[in-house]
Design a protein around this motif. Structure first.
Motif, short mmCIF file in Angstrom:
data_model
loop_
_atom_site.label_atom_id
_atom_site.label_comp_id
_atom_site.label_asym_id
_atom_site.label_seq_id
_atom_site.Cartn_x
_atom_site.Cartn_y
_atom_site.Cartn_z
N VAL A 125 0.84 -1.20 0.00
CA VAL A 125 0.00 0.00 0.00
C VAL A 125 0.88 1.24 0.00
CG1 VAL A 125 -1.80 1.28 1.20
CG2 VAL A 125 -1.80 -1.22 1.28
N VAL A 126 0.73 2.07 -1.03
CA VAL A 126 1.49 3.32 -1.14
C VAL A 126 0.67 4.28 -2.00
CG1 VAL A 126 2.78 2.56 -3.18
CG2 VAL A 126 3.77 4.29 -1.66
N LYS A 127 0.64 5.54 -1.64
CA LYS A 127 -0.19 6.49 -2.40
C LYS A 127 0.29 6.64 -3.84
CE LYS A 127 -2.28 10.09 -0.77
NZ LYS A 127 -2.58 11.42 -0.20
N ARG A 128 1.60 6.80 -3.99
CA ARG A 128 2.18 7.01 -5.32
C ARG A 128 3.07 5.82 -5.65
NH1 ARG A 128 5.22 12.45 -5.83
NH2 ARG A 128 6.46 11.52 -4.15
N PHE A 129 2.71 5.07 -6.67
CA PHE A 129 3.50 3.91 -7.05
C PHE A 129 4.43 4.27 -8.20
CE2 PHE A 129 4.07 -0.13 -9.49
CZ PHE A 129 4.87 -0.76 -8.54
N PRO A 159 4.89 -1.37 -13.81
CA PRO A 159 5.92 -2.33 -13.36
C PRO A 159 6.79 -2.78 -14.52
CG PRO A 159 3.77 -2.89 -12.45
CD PRO A 159 3.53 -1.81 -13.46
N ALA A 160 8.02 -3.15 -14.19
CA ALA A 160 8.93 -3.62 -15.23
C ALA A 160 8.34 -4.83 -15.94
CB ALA A 160 10.28 -3.97 -14.61
N PRO A 161 8.61 -4.99 -17.24
CA PRO A 161 8.07 -6.14 -18.00
C PRO A 161 8.47 -7.47 -17.36
CG PRO A 161 9.09 -4.53 -19.47
CD PRO A 161 9.43 -4.11 -18.07
N ASN A 162 7.57 -8.41 -17.48
CA ASN A 162 7.79 -9.79 -17.01
C ASN A 162 7.78 -9.92 -15.48
OD1 ASN A 162 8.17 -10.61 -19.76
ND2 ASN A 162 10.32 -9.96 -19.63
N PHE A 163 7.35 -8.88 -14.79
CA PHE A 163 7.17 -8.98 -13.35
C PHE A 163 5.67 -9.05 -13.06
CE2 PHE A 163 11.48 -7.51 -13.41
CZ PHE A 163 12.06 -8.01 -12.25
N PRO A 164 5.20 -10.14 -12.44
CA PRO A 164 3.76 -10.30 -12.21
C PRO A 164 3.28 -9.42 -11.05
CG PRO A 164 4.95 -12.16 -11.29
CD PRO A 164 5.98 -11.30 -11.97
N ILE A 165 3.17 -8.14 -11.32
CA ILE A 165 2.71 -7.19 -10.31
C ILE A 165 1.41 -6.57 -10.80
CG2 ILE A 165 3.22 -5.05 -9.08
CD1 ILE A 165 6.19 -5.70 -9.40
N ARG A 166 0.35 -6.74 -10.04
CA ARG A 166 -0.96 -6.19 -10.40
C ARG A 166 -1.14 -4.86 -9.66
NH1 ARG A 166 -6.59 -8.66 -8.17
NH2 ARG A 166 -8.07 -7.22 -9.17
N VAL A 167 -1.46 -3.82 -10.39
CA VAL A 167 -1.60 -2.48 -9.81
C VAL A 167 -3.07 -2.08 -9.85
CG1 VAL A 167 -0.92 -0.06 -9.95
CG2 VAL A 167 0.72 -1.85 -10.56
N ILE A 168 -3.62 -1.74 -8.68
CA ILE A 168 -4.99 -1.24 -8.58
C ILE A 168 -4.92 0.22 -8.16
CG2 ILE A 168 -7.21 -1.48 -7.42
CD1 ILE A 168 -6.55 -4.42 -6.93
N CYS A 169 -5.32 1.10 -9.08
CA CYS A 169 -5.31 2.54 -8.80
C CYS A 169 -6.66 2.94 -8.25
CB CYS A 169 -4.98 3.33 -10.06
SG CYS A 169 -3.31 3.02 -10.71
N LEU A 170 -6.67 3.60 -7.11
CA LEU A 170 -7.91 3.96 -6.41
C LEU A 170 -8.38 5.37 -6.73
CD1 LEU A 170 -7.00 2.44 -2.92
CD2 LEU A 170 -8.07 1.33 -4.90
N GLY A 171 -7.63 6.08 -7.55
CA GLY A 171 -8.00 7.45 -7.91
C GLY A 171 -7.36 8.45 -6.96
N ILE A 231 -0.55 -4.03 -5.83
CA ILE A 231 -0.28 -2.67 -5.36
C ILE A 231 -1.60 -1.93 -5.23
CG2 ILE A 231 0.92 -0.50 -5.82
CD1 ILE A 231 2.83 -2.85 -5.47
N LEU A 232 -1.87 -1.36 -4.06
CA LEU A 232 -2.99 -0.43 -3.89
C LEU A 232 -2.40 0.97 -3.79
CD1 LEU A 232 -5.35 -2.22 -1.31
CD2 LEU A 232 -5.55 -2.12 -3.80
N CYS A 233 -2.77 1.82 -4.73
CA CYS A 233 -2.22 3.18 -4.78
C CYS A 233 -3.27 4.15 -5.29
CB CYS A 233 -0.99 3.21 -5.69
SG CYS A 233 -1.33 2.77 -7.42
N GLU A 234 -3.00 5.42 -5.14
CA GLU A 234 -3.84 6.43 -5.79
C GLU A 234 -3.57 6.46 -7.28
OE1 GLU A 234 -4.89 9.92 -2.57
OE2 GLU A 234 -3.46 10.34 -4.14
N LYS A 235 -2.27 6.49 -7.61
CA LYS A 235 -1.87 6.63 -9.00
C LYS A 235 -0.55 5.92 -9.23
CE LYS A 235 -0.64 10.15 -12.47
NZ LYS A 235 -0.49 11.61 -12.75
N ALA A 236 -0.43 5.25 -10.39
CA ALA A 236 0.83 4.64 -10.78
C ALA A 236 1.56 5.60 -11.71
CB ALA A 236 0.59 3.30 -11.47
N TYR A 237 2.75 6.02 -11.32
CA TYR A 237 3.53 6.96 -12.12
C TYR A 237 4.41 6.24 -13.13
CZ TYR A 237 1.97 10.65 -9.04
OH TYR A 237 1.19 11.55 -8.36
N GLU A 238 4.51 4.93 -12.97
CA GLU A 238 5.26 4.12 -13.92
C GLU A 238 4.72 2.70 -13.83
OE1 GLU A 238 9.95 3.01 -14.76
OE2 GLU A 238 9.42 4.98 -13.94
#
Length: 353
Positions: free
Chosen positions: A9-13, A48-60, A39-46
């Motif tokens: 959990v981080v506001k800015r990913f 995740p690197a390719p081939n890394f199974p990281i799911r990003v959920i942006c909450l606004g 990842i639970l964040c407000e916004k993803a600024y980048e």
């Protein structure tokens, strides 16, 4: 690493700040080991690197100011998202927060405690802002069945002064990348001392300049300032000082390209990523006793924050002449080891059905 599912959990990913880079690097290292990451964040600024199974959920995004209201809203959205997406302990998830939330089993505390305001302001309880921040901090740190991973011994000791009942895990020092390949010329030849940091006032740039002015009476030294906020105060500080190189920012910064000694006279630095990175790159480091990294990187020279300009100048002079020890950095894989140990402890403590 089978059977581990972790929410960060981080506001800015994204690698857009010290704490944010910490979460970015940790998440990628965990994912590389097979840990399922959300990842639970407000916004993803980048992304995740390719081939890394990281799911990003942006909450606004919430309105950034006032910050205390923004954090309240973000915390509420995190709680809602955890339930809506089934990211609960009942489903085998471990929640690792880096913000002031209330649904975690693990939290990394990255900054000085807000509780210190009670010592500085008599009528703190009349401020809604301070009351809310203190509520959020206390809830984060004293949540039942959760562990706190401070990012330095300095922060751990400060927290103990205000919250004696915290359940601590291991210190979760930030990692560094060990540079590969030869040192390159950075286009600022002759720089002896390097200062890194956007918040240059808090990080002690003025103290450093005064110390170098004193040292220059007996020794020609130059300074590279990297990444400081470009404002009128900075312009005034460097005006007429031709021995200072002001570099606004450098992507993929390699500190060793800009000087021989890193100086960090910060007033309040929970850790100090620039210190760890410089030491890992073979630089001597002179830092204040208010930098958390001093307890972790044994090769640094520590100077009391309130020491005289002459004392700072002497320490810098010695750093310039010192033989640098072989660096033994704490890396991001080392941090992942600390966190995996904590996650496994959480899983063991979960009630069995």
């Amino acid at each position: 690493m089978p059977n581990l599912k972790v929410v960060q959990v981080v506001k800015r990913f994204g690698p857009v700040g010290g704490m944010e880079r910490y979460v970015w690097e940790l998440s990628h290292e965990l994912a590389a080991r097979g840990v399922e990451i959300v990842i639970l964040c407000e916004k993803a600024y980048e992304s995740p690197a390719p081939n890394f199974p990281i799911r990003v959920i942006c909450l606004g995004e919430t309105r950034p100011k006032p910050r205390w209201i923004s954090m309240l809203r973000f915390s509420r959205r995190v709680t809602q998202a955890v339930n809506a997406h089934g990211l609960t302990s009942d489903n085998g998830w471990v929640i690792h927060s880096h913000e002031r939330t209330g649904v975690h089993q693990v939290t990394t505390f990255h900054g000085p405690p807000m509780a210190s305001v009670k010592e500085r302001q008599t009528f703190w309880f009349l401020s809604p802002r301070l009351v809310v921040w203190l509520f959020l901090e206390r809830r984060e740190l004293l949540r039942p069945d959760s562990h706190v991973l401070p990012n330095s011994l300095l922060i751990k000791n400060k927290l103990l002064g205000y919250y004696s009942h915290i359940k601590f895990g291991d210190v979760a020092w930030p990692g560094v990348h060990v540079p590969k390949g030869p040192r390159i010329e950075a286009g600022v030849p002759g720089s002896d001392v390097v200062f890194v940091g956007r918040e240059y006032r808090r990080k002690g740039l003025e103290t450093l300049i005064l110390a170098l002015e004193h040292l220059r009476q007996t020794r020609k030294v130059t300074l590279a300032i990297v990444g400081a906020e470009q404002d009128a105060r900075l312009e005034w500080l460097i005006r007429g000082r031709g021995w200072i190189n002001n570099i606004s920012w450098v992507s993929d910064l390699r500190i060793s390209d800009y000087g021989k000694v890193l100086v960090h006279p910060a007033e309040d630095e929970p850790y100090g990523m620039a210190i760890a990175e410089a030491a890992a790159q073979g630089l001597a480091c002179v830092v204040s006793d208010q930098c958390g990294a001093k307890d972790h990187i044994k090769s640094v020279r520590v100077v009391p924050l309130d020491a005289s300009v002459e004392t700072w100048a002497t320490a810098i002079d010695m750093g310039l002449d010192a033989e640098q020890l072989e660096p033994a950095p704490f890396t991001w894989p080392d941090l992942a080891d600390v966190c995996i140990k904590e996650y496994q402890g959480v899983i063991r403590r979960l009630p069995t059905s």
